[in-house]
Design a protein around this motif. Structure first.
Motif: not given
Ligand SMILES: Cc1cc2nc3c(=O)[nH]c(=O)nc-3n(C[C@H](O)[C@H](O)[C@H](O)COP(=O)(O)OP(=O)(O)OC[C@H]3O[C@@H](n4cnc5c(N)ncnc54)[C@H](O)[C@@H]3O)c2cc1C
Length: 401
Positions: A10, A12-14, A35-36, A44-45, A48-49, A51, A174, A376-377, A380, A382
């Protein structure tokens, strides 16, 4: 640690923040992010908003409270050092009517318990000095919150990971995980990657990736789409910074609000409706596997039974601009339907337990040689650097045993 390998599923930002923190702690570790999509931060990253949340809302002592409070400071410092555009503009949480005052005061108290400095309850005159067009009877000023573009943060993280010697491979979904004598074998359509430690940061698919590694999927990801409107340029003077409602404790999300974007413009939203596809950014997007998965999950039915009214109201608001606008008018009475243009949408990966409760806190599951980030909503994004640091410490400990 020289010959040890870590795979992060994954980008994303985490996942990226953890790869960065891990590479900095253990420079000789071989780190690969898979990353797929064809680029990082597409889900999600990137939707989002934007903020920077400071830890106001979360249960004192929870991982969310702890990691948002330290995470916002770390994120702001990182943006300053790396010249990433951001702004600490502060926000107002507005009580639209007297009945919301006890909840506003409780929020103030909670923020203080979480260690936030400078929170201030404002009367209507004081709040209108900050936001001249805001309605309501009182507000809580939260000075340390701000705005940033998280994909820009990810672009810098990507550069840093590569400069540290890490690999980020895109277009690498994956699809299989096999335990080996020393760790794991991650399979993609093209290649296989061996690892001593596996980290699952797959966001909307994190429960499925955990299942590939032999977990039972106790908690399930339920996708909630958040839809936005944009305020027309000539009416953007109605909002200066961030204007939020007092969250309803019956309602699991924050409620529609106004957000100034770092690249300019004002967004209104997001609402929260069940999505028929985990990556369903439009109302019409349906994914049969995702839908069957959700409908076959008893937790979802219990959730719907418990929150019937709220789900119905949200659904109506999703299809009616008039109702969406009415929710916004509680914060800024002058806003009109005509001021709103369709904006984008994001989909939240929200973990739900089989008894139909939303998992409120960040949720990590740790086993031998593997850690799954299963919830990690918000906040997460921030908190990502603080989350990454905590996971990196954990992985370092596990690898040295
Ligand atoms: C509408 C909305 C508003 C938000 N507003 C805010 C905000 O203002 N401030 C804040 O702090 N947070 C906010 N959030 C929350 C924040 O966006 C998430 O908490 C954060 O982006 C989570 O990051 P992540 O890396 O866990 O997930 P993601 O960004 O979803 O990354 C996960 C990654 O895993 C990849 N993946 C999935 N399955 C596979 C696989 N099998 N093989 C390889 N790669 C794979 C995906 O393609 C994706 O790129 C908001 C979320 C939403 C949806």
């Amino acid at each position: 640690m020289a010959s040890k390998r870590v795979i992060i599923v994954g980008g994303g930002i985490v996942g990226l923040a953890t790869a960065f923190k891990l590479g900095r702690r253990l420079p000789r570790l071989a780190i690969t992010v898979l990353e797929k999509e064809e680029a990082v931060a597409r889900h999600q990253t990137g939707n989002n908003s934007g903020v920077l949340h400071c830890g106001l809302y979360y249960e004192p002592g929870s991982a969310k409270a702890r990691l948002a409070v330290t995470g916002i400071q770390e994120m702001i410092a990182f943006c300053r050092e790396q010249n990433i555009p951001h702004e600490v503009c502060g926000k107002l949480v507005v009580a639209a009517e007297d009945t919301e005052l006890p909840r506003l005061q409780a929020l103030h108290e909670r923020g203080r318990q979480n260690g936030l400095q400078g929170l201030k309850l404002l009367n209507p005159e004081e709040m209108r000095e900050i936001e001249p067009h805001v309605g309501g009877v009182a507000a809580l000023r939260v000075p340390q919150e701000g705005i940033v573009d998280y994909p820009s943060v990810c672009a810098v993280l990507l550069e840093k990971i590569r400069a540290q010697g890490g690999r980020v491979i895109t277009g690498a979904k994956v699809c299989g995980l096999r335990p080996t004598v020393t760790g794991w074998l991650a399979q993609t359509a093209r290649d296989e990657f061996a690892a001593d430690f596996l980290l699952n940061c797959a966001g909307l698919h994190s429960d499925r990736v955990s299942q590939l590694a032999g977990e039972q999927r106790e908690v399930r990801i339920v996708p909630f789409r958040g839809e936005y409107y944009k305020i027309k340029p000539e009416r953007q003077f109605l909002v200066r910074h961030l204007i939020y409602p007092v969250p309803d404790p019956q309602f699991p999300f924050l409620g529609v609000h106004f957000t100034r974007l770092i690249e300019g413009g004002i967004e209104a939203g997001p609402n929260a409706v069940l999505a028929f596809a985990r990556e369903g950014y439009r109302k019409t997007d349906i994914n049969v596997r995702d839908l069957a998965d959700a409908l076959g999950f008893s937790g979802l039915w219990r959730f719907l039974g418990r929150h019937k009214r709220m789900c119905w109201e949200e659904l109506k608001r999703s299809f009616s601009k008039k109702l969406f606008c009415q929710a916004l008018q509680r914060l800024v009475p002058e806003i009109r339907e005509d001021d709103l243009e369709s904006g984008g949408a994001g989909v939240r990966a929200q973990a739900m337990s089989p008894d139909g409760l939303l998992v409120q806190d960040f949720h990590f599951v740790r086993r031998q040689n593997v850690l799954h980030v299963l919830n990690a909503p918000s906040p997460a994004a921030t908190a990502s650097l603080a989350i990454g640091e905590e996971i990196a410490v954990q992985i370092e400990r596990d690898l040295s045993q």
